[in-house]
Design a protein around this motif. Sequence first.
Motif, PDB file in Angstrom:
ATOM      1  N   THR A  11       1.988   4.437   1.910  1.00  0.00           N
ATOM      2  CA  THR A  11       2.105   4.581   3.360  1.00  0.00           C
ATOM      3  C   THR A  11       0.894   5.264   3.968  1.00  0.00           C
ATOM      4  O   THR A  11       0.446   4.891   5.052  1.00  0.00           O
ATOM      5  N   GLN A  12       0.326   6.245   3.282  1.00  0.00           N
ATOM      6  CA  GLN A  12      -0.779   7.016   3.847  1.00  0.00           C
ATOM      7  C   GLN A  12      -2.163   6.461   3.525  1.00  0.00           C
ATOM      8  O   GLN A  12      -3.173   7.031   3.941  1.00  0.00           O
ATOM      9  N   GLN A  13      -2.223   5.337   2.820  1.00  0.00           N
ATOM     10  CA  GLN A  13      -3.532   4.732   2.547  1.00  0.00           C
ATOM     11  C   GLN A  13      -4.049   4.093   3.838  1.00  0.00           C
ATOM     12  O   GLN A  13      -3.345   3.309   4.480  1.00  0.00           O
ATOM     13  N   THR A  14      -5.276   4.384   4.205  1.00  0.00           N
ATOM     14  CA  THR A  14      -5.795   3.933   5.484  1.00  0.00           C
ATOM     15  C   THR A  14      -6.457   2.563   5.443  1.00  0.00           C
ATOM     16  O   THR A  14      -6.543   1.877   6.460  1.00  0.00           O
ATOM     17  N   SER A  15      -6.959   2.143   4.302  1.00  0.00           N
ATOM     18  CA  SER A  15      -7.689   0.872   4.256  1.00  0.00           C
ATOM     19  C   SER A  15      -7.073  -0.098   3.267  1.00  0.00           C
ATOM     20  O   SER A  15      -6.207   0.265   2.481  1.00  0.00           O
ATOM     21  N   ARG A  67       0.837  -1.210   0.000  1.00  0.00           N
ATOM     22  CA  ARG A  67       0.000   0.000   0.000  1.00  0.00           C
ATOM     23  C   ARG A  67       0.867   1.253   0.000  1.00  0.00           C
ATOM     24  O   ARG A  67       1.993   1.230   0.491  1.00  0.00           O
TER      25      ARG A  67
END
Length: 241
Positions: free
Chosen positions: A237-241, A235
């Motif tokens: 790094t800042q993707q939450t899901s 992912r």
Amino acid sequence: MAIVTGASSGIGLAIARRLAAAGYDLAICARRQDRLSEAAETLRRQDIDVLAQTVDLRDEAQILSFFAAVKGRWGRLDALINNAGLGYKEPLMTGSTAAWREILDVNVLALCICTREAVTLMQPAGTGHILHVSSMSGHRVPAIAGIYSATKFAVRSLTETLRRELRAADSRIRISSISPGIVETEFAQKYHQSAEKAQATYSQFPVLQAVDVANAVAYVLSQPDYVEINDILIRPTQQTS
């Protein structure tokens, strides 16, 4: 040598370039003849043998013709990269049956057909590697996923099913998948049918690039014969899901 499906752009083209740099001869396919020819010419500059064939993965006869051409040219197969895939924003409550069918045909059925034909080519040598480019959408259901997420859950299941079949057959062929999060390609524009929504998707934070997935593919294929990496989740790094 390696096969890469959906190799005319995006992740598929990045994977083909990465494998060419590693010295693989390549068989590549895609629907868009102009983009495929351009990709093939670029790859040949890396001093490798390249077979490029236009294939609509919804048509089994075209898939079989492509694999027959690979067998005729090389007589073997070391790696299959099942990269081709697509998605449309078609909700289950209101979506188009034709769109659902196309997603299922390409993301699931074509992947199965290519995998079957690859195993047939690999069996005489007893070794080889099949790698599915899947998605984080096969590990959780994002909002407004429609049928797309379901197809990626199917890919996840098919990966493990094939692993068990290969082990039951005492085969040394390996099976892996890579599940990326948001990658900047043409996918979002096709999914949303909107350049503005695609731009919003890719500008919210630094997202993955196609080369990041290609590097993960190269890592998986570079492992010694006794190592089988079954899935990589990757992912931004800042993707939450």
